[in-house]
Write an enzyme that holds these catalytic residues in place. Structure first.
Site, short mmCIF file in Angstrom:
data_model
loop_
_atom_site.label_atom_id
_atom_site.label_comp_id
_atom_site.label_asym_id
_atom_site.label_seq_id
_atom_site.Cartn_x
_atom_site.Cartn_y
_atom_site.Cartn_z
N ARG A 36 0.74 -1.13 -0.14
CA ARG A 36 0.00 0.03 -0.06
C ARG A 36 0.96 1.24 0.01
O ARG A 36 0.35 2.25 -0.59
CB ARG A 36 -1.02 0.04 1.19
N LYS A 197 -20.16 -15.05 1.04
CA LYS A 197 -21.40 -14.98 1.28
C LYS A 197 -22.22 -14.16 0.34
O LYS A 197 -21.91 -13.20 -0.08
CB LYS A 197 -21.62 -14.30 2.65
N GLY A 371 -13.52 -2.61 0.81
CA GLY A 371 -14.82 -1.95 0.98
C GLY A 371 -15.11 -1.10 0.05
O GLY A 371 -16.19 -0.97 -0.51
P1 ADP Z 1 -13.63 -10.59 -1.67
O1 ADP Z 1 -12.64 -10.27 -0.40
O2 ADP Z 1 -12.85 -10.53 -3.03
O3 ADP Z 1 -14.83 -9.64 -1.85
P2 ADP Z 1 -15.24 -12.72 -0.08
O4 ADP Z 1 -14.53 -12.06 1.22
O5 ADP Z 1 -16.54 -12.52 -0.35
O6 ADP Z 1 -14.20 -12.06 -1.40
O7 ADP Z 1 -15.01 -14.05 -0.23
C1 ADP Z 1 -13.65 -14.76 0.02
C2 ADP Z 1 -13.74 -15.90 0.85
O8 ADP Z 1 -14.84 -16.84 0.19
C3 ADP Z 1 -12.35 -16.91 1.11
O9 ADP Z 1 -11.93 -16.56 2.12
C4 ADP Z 1 -12.53 -18.07 0.29
O10 ADP Z 1 -11.86 -19.15 1.13
C5 ADP Z 1 -14.25 -18.09 0.58
N1 ADP Z 1 -14.80 -19.01 -0.13
C6 ADP Z 1 -15.09 -19.32 -1.71
N2 ADP Z 1 -15.39 -20.26 -2.02
C7 ADP Z 1 -15.79 -21.08 -0.87
C8 ADP Z 1 -16.52 -22.23 -0.77
N3 ADP Z 1 -16.90 -22.95 -1.75
N4 ADP Z 1 -16.66 -22.71 0.42
C9 ADP Z 1 -16.25 -21.96 1.66
N5 ADP Z 1 -15.62 -20.78 1.50
C10 ADP Z 1 -15.40 -20.26 0.22
#
Ligand code: ADP
Ligand code: MG
Length: 392
Positions: A36, A197, A371
């Site tokens: 960063r 989620k 975010g």
């Molecule tokens: P970002 O930070 O890019 O917005 P998220 O925080 O929404 O992404 O999602 C990332 C998380 O989702 C990771 O920790 C990953 O391990 C988890 N994840 C992705 N696919 C699965 C799965 N099939 N089951 C459980 N966790 C998952």
């Protein structure tokens, strides 16, 4: 109205308050990853090389009051080395001693103010605090895209007192890339959405659905959608209280004529740590889906062919373990190698999953905001970006 570029400011012998995102991970008092800081070096160098002086400021962590462990001292040391000239750390971000250091700053010199969040007035966007922060400076430059979704004193409040302002280079790259996704994007336009989620991404799904030509879904999120369709998903991560919402989102996609693709095969295991993974089309009761299967990856890659714009948020599997990172990496490599496409990667985990690959430089843009990027993709106007806009 648009944000001005740093190159449009008259910098010579003037003092710029420069909001950076130096919120770096620390480990035992040391900087664990300086990415960063590195991301704003060109902005700082530009100011110094044009005989301006840079009064740098940032938050670090979430202190509620002065917390010695969250001092920006290691950042000052890192900056001194990176810039090849001493960057002193002021004892505070406001107050007489600090103002004295600002006043003594020479053209081409940089000073780092102490952690903004040692004062609760920063997050409260307090007017007097903003005024103090602006005092003694002539210009305002914001390069902290990662904080642009927060209306704080250093991202919004100071602009009331510093009329001449501009986006730093990092901020400008982010605004330019992300606005290309929302303002008349080249078509076909495809969204890849995954991650943990559905509930985190409702706004993103809704907003993108109105703009894109297809949505490819992966990650844990896919299992809530599949379950809502009545598919057996075993012990996969499902948000029971979001099944109805998932159904509504699929219906909305149907009404809009936007194909919403879900995985057809899966890499499953009894648990992420179980060791033995297998590829299946039907998930057994005691298994959980942890990655999209190879057939799904091929399908998604086929759907990306010919796309002119692609936005991707959310890993397609439990990428932290290499066994379940394959789907994300396969689709990632294919997208990176796709010709003639404007590709944007956003989201903290998505960027982490894709940015250290040999082909990752071929994405058009990897957003540095977590975010902030998500809120932008939700269609929310970022207060820190809006505050930079001036009538031209
Ligand atoms: P970002 O930070 O890019 O917005 P998220 O925080 O929404 O992404 O999602 C990332 C998380 O989702 C990771 O920790 C990953 O391990 C988890 N994840 C992705 N696919 C699965 C799965 N099939 N089951 C459980 N966790 C998952
Ligand atoms: Mg995340």
């Amino acid at each position: 109205m648009a944000a001005r570029a740093l190159t449009q400011l008259q910098l010579d012998r003037r003092k710029a308050l420069v909001r950076c995102d130096f919120n770096v991970p620390l480990h035992e008092g040391r900087i664990a990853d300086p990415a960063r800081i590195d991301a704003s070096l060109d902005t700082i160098r530009y100011i110094l090389e044009h005989s301006g002086s840079a009064v740098l400021c940032s938050h670090l962590g979430r202190p509620k009051e002065r917390t010695p462990e969250l001092s920006l001292k290691p950042v000052a040391e890192y900056l001194s080395t990176a810039l090849g000239s001493k960057v002193a750390l002021a004892p505070d971000c406001i107050g007489e001693v600090t103002q004295g250091l600002v006043a003594a700053l020479k053209p081409g010199g940089a000073l780092l103010l102490e952690n903004l969040r040692f004062h609760p007035e920063e997050e409260a966007n307090d007017r007097d605090f903003s005024h103090e922060l602006a005092r003694g400076k002539d210009l305002y430059v914001n390069d902290a895209f990662g904080s642009a979704h927060r209306a704080h004193a250093s991202t919004v409040g100071v602009t009331r007192f510093l009329a001449e302002r501009a986006a730093g280079f990092l901020m400008m790259r982010e605004i330019t890339a992300l606005s290309a996704l929302t303002h008349d994007p080249a078509r076909p336009y495809v969204a890849i959405l995954g991650g943990a989620k559905v509930s985190d991404k409702i706004g993103v799904i809704r907003n993108l659905m109105a703009k894109v030509d297809a949505i490819l879904i992966g990650g844990a999120m896919a299992y809530t959608f599949l379950r809502a369709r009545g598919v057996e998903v075993g012990r996969s991560r499902v948000e029971e209280d979001k099944l109805q919402l998932a159904g509504e989102l699929m219906a909305e996609a149907g009404r809009r004529g936007v194909p919403l693709m879900l995985p057809l095969d899966h890499v499953v295991a009894a648990s992420p740590e179980a060791g033995t993974a297998e590829t299946v089309e039907t998930i057994a009761r005691d298994r959980m889906g942890l990655d999209i299967g190879p057939h799904t990856a091929e399908q998604y890659i086929a759907r990306l062919q010919g796309a002119k714009t692609v936005v991707w948020n959310g890993p397609l599997g439990y990428f932290e373990l290499p066994t379940f990172a394959r789907g994300t990496l396969k689709v990632g490599e294919a997208l990176a190698n796709l010709a003639g496409v404007f590709s944007v990667i956003g989201g903290g985990d998505t960027a982490a999953a894709l940015s250290n690959q040999p082909w990752s430089a071929r994405f058009s843009h990897i957003s540095t905001g977590g975010g902030a990027t998500l809120e932008y993709l939700e269609g929310i106007e970022l207060p820190g970006v809006k505050a930079l806009e001036t009538r031209s």
